[in-house]
Design an enzyme around this catalytic site. Structure first.
Site, PDB file in Angstrom:
ATOM      1  N   MET A  85      30.500  38.370  40.904  1.00 30.51           N
ATOM      2  CA  MET A  85      31.574  37.574  40.969  1.00 30.51           C
ATOM      3  C   MET A  85      33.160  37.742  40.313  1.00 30.51           C
ATOM      4  SD  MET A  85      30.002  33.872  39.178  1.00 30.51           S
ATOM      5  CE  MET A  85      28.482  33.804  39.823  1.00 30.51           C
ATOM      6  N   CYS A  86      33.686  36.892  40.379  1.00 32.77           N
ATOM      7  CA  CYS A  86      35.618  37.168  40.898  1.00 32.77           C
ATOM      8  C   CYS A  86      36.049  37.404  39.090  1.00 32.77           C
ATOM      9  CB  CYS A  86      36.445  35.868  41.315  1.00 32.77           C
ATOM     10  SG  CYS A  86      35.879  36.026  42.855  1.00 32.77           S
ATOM     11  N   GLU A  87      37.078  37.844  37.979  1.00 30.68           N
ATOM     12  CA  GLU A  87      37.840  37.576  36.923  1.00 30.68           C
ATOM     13  C   GLU A  87      39.356  36.468  37.319  1.00 30.68           C
ATOM     14  OE1 GLU A  87      37.046  39.905  34.243  1.00 30.68           O
ATOM     15  OE2 GLU A  87      35.781  40.952  35.227  1.00 30.68           O
ATOM     16  N   ILE A 122      40.872  38.149  40.403  1.00 30.17           N
ATOM     17  CA  ILE A 122      40.795  39.721  40.924  1.00 30.17           C
ATOM     18  C   ILE A 122      39.722  38.970  41.798  1.00 30.17           C
ATOM     19  CG2 ILE A 122      41.863  41.084  39.835  1.00 30.17           C
ATOM     20  CD1 ILE A 122      39.333  41.897  37.914  1.00 30.17           C
ATOM     21  N   ASN A 139      36.707  31.159  39.615  1.00 30.89           N
ATOM     22  CA  ASN A 139      35.268  32.061  39.571  1.00 30.89           C
ATOM     23  C   ASN A 139      33.767  31.852  39.495  1.00 30.89           C
ATOM     24  OD1 ASN A 139      33.597  33.328  36.382  1.00 30.89           O
ATOM     25  ND2 ASN A 139      33.674  34.510  38.709  1.00 30.89           N
TER      26      ASN A 139
END
Length: 272
Positions: free
Chosen positions: A1-3, A78, A108
């Protein structure tokens, strides 16, 4: 996953230290290599830098670390793509206008069946991600609930928390949202925050050989809150948010908070 990464401060502050750590997770110390972005607020205006390249390799990200833009509210993201192609229009954060203000959003997580469960009609996504679709749905709900007149901050953010909880039923929905004055965070499963104020100490990044002594960089009146998916430093005490908890910050300090367990009643209030 994203941050995710965000900052709320009571004086214009740069986010170079935290961003230096986060950008390493975009293809170096972490797998989030499918683009990155950051939005800085300056009054009612905002400026964004976005790139579908990995942040650890992006010349634009390097520019951000070398050009300390000072802001009272910042949102960074990100990406590790799980919905939508790797391209600029799918790169967070997303910014839309409502009530004469720029609203910036980053997410996220992953949502299932979102197109049917979250219909949109006024705010139409530009890209093809579940994240931007959920943002457009949230803005639509604000439009239908409040029309052309923005409500009080307490009413507004309690409603945003309620809509966030609805979206969260579709999967994982960790949210950061700001209009430049307030910074709102909703935790589905993973968000941490830390407030730095006097007496300041030293901090050391996890993802880069960088340390800073905040006593040398601040005044006794400075208050800065940083929110991140995972802690960025290894010698400070970060607060881990619980599932379905939400926090609202203004000028670096907590303004309102709550959780689904006590729906409609904030756990902690301050002047907003």
């Amino acid at each position: 996953m994203c941050e995710l990464l965000a900052m709320s401060a009571n004086v214009p502050t740069d986010i170079v230290f935290s961003f230096t750590g986060l950008m390493q997770r975009g293809g170096n110390t972490g797998p989030h290599k499918d683009g990155w972005g950051v939005t800085f607020y300056e009054g009612k205006g905002c400026r964004s830098f976005k790139d579908p390249m990995p942040s650890a390799q992006s010349p634009i990200a390097k520019l951000v670390t070398e050009y300390p833009i000072k802001s009272e509210s910042v949102i960074c993201h990100i990406r590790q793509a799980n919905s939508g192609a790797v391209c600029l229009e799918n790169t967070h954060p997303f910014t839309r206008q409502m009530w004469g203000r720029n609203w910036t959003y980053a997410h996220n997580g992953q949502l299932a069946g979102y197109k049917d469960a979250l219909p949109v009609s006024v705010h139409i996504p530009v890209g093809s991600t579940d994240s931007e679709h959920a943002f457009c749905y949230l803005l639509d709900q604000l439009h239908f609930e409040f029309g052309s007149k923005q409500p009080s901050s307490e009413t507004l953010y309690k409603f945003i928390a309620k809509v966030s909880s609805t979206i969260n039923e579709l999967g994982v929905f960790n949210l950061i949202l700001s209009d430049g004055d307030y910074l709102f965070a909703y935790c589905s499963n993973n968000l941490h925050w830390i407030t730095r104020k006097a007496p300041f100490g030293e901090a050391k990044l996890i993802d880069a050989e960088v340390e800073v002594d905040f006593k040398q960089e601040t005044t006794d009146k400075d208050i800065v809150t940083v929110i991140a998916t995972q802690p960025l430093t290894n010698n400070e005490s970060w607060h881990k948010m619980t599932s379905r908890e939400w926090q609202l910050f203004k000028l670096g300090e907590s303004a309102l908070s709550g959780s689904e367990a006590c729906a409609g009643s904030p756990n902690d209030t301050a002047e907003i």
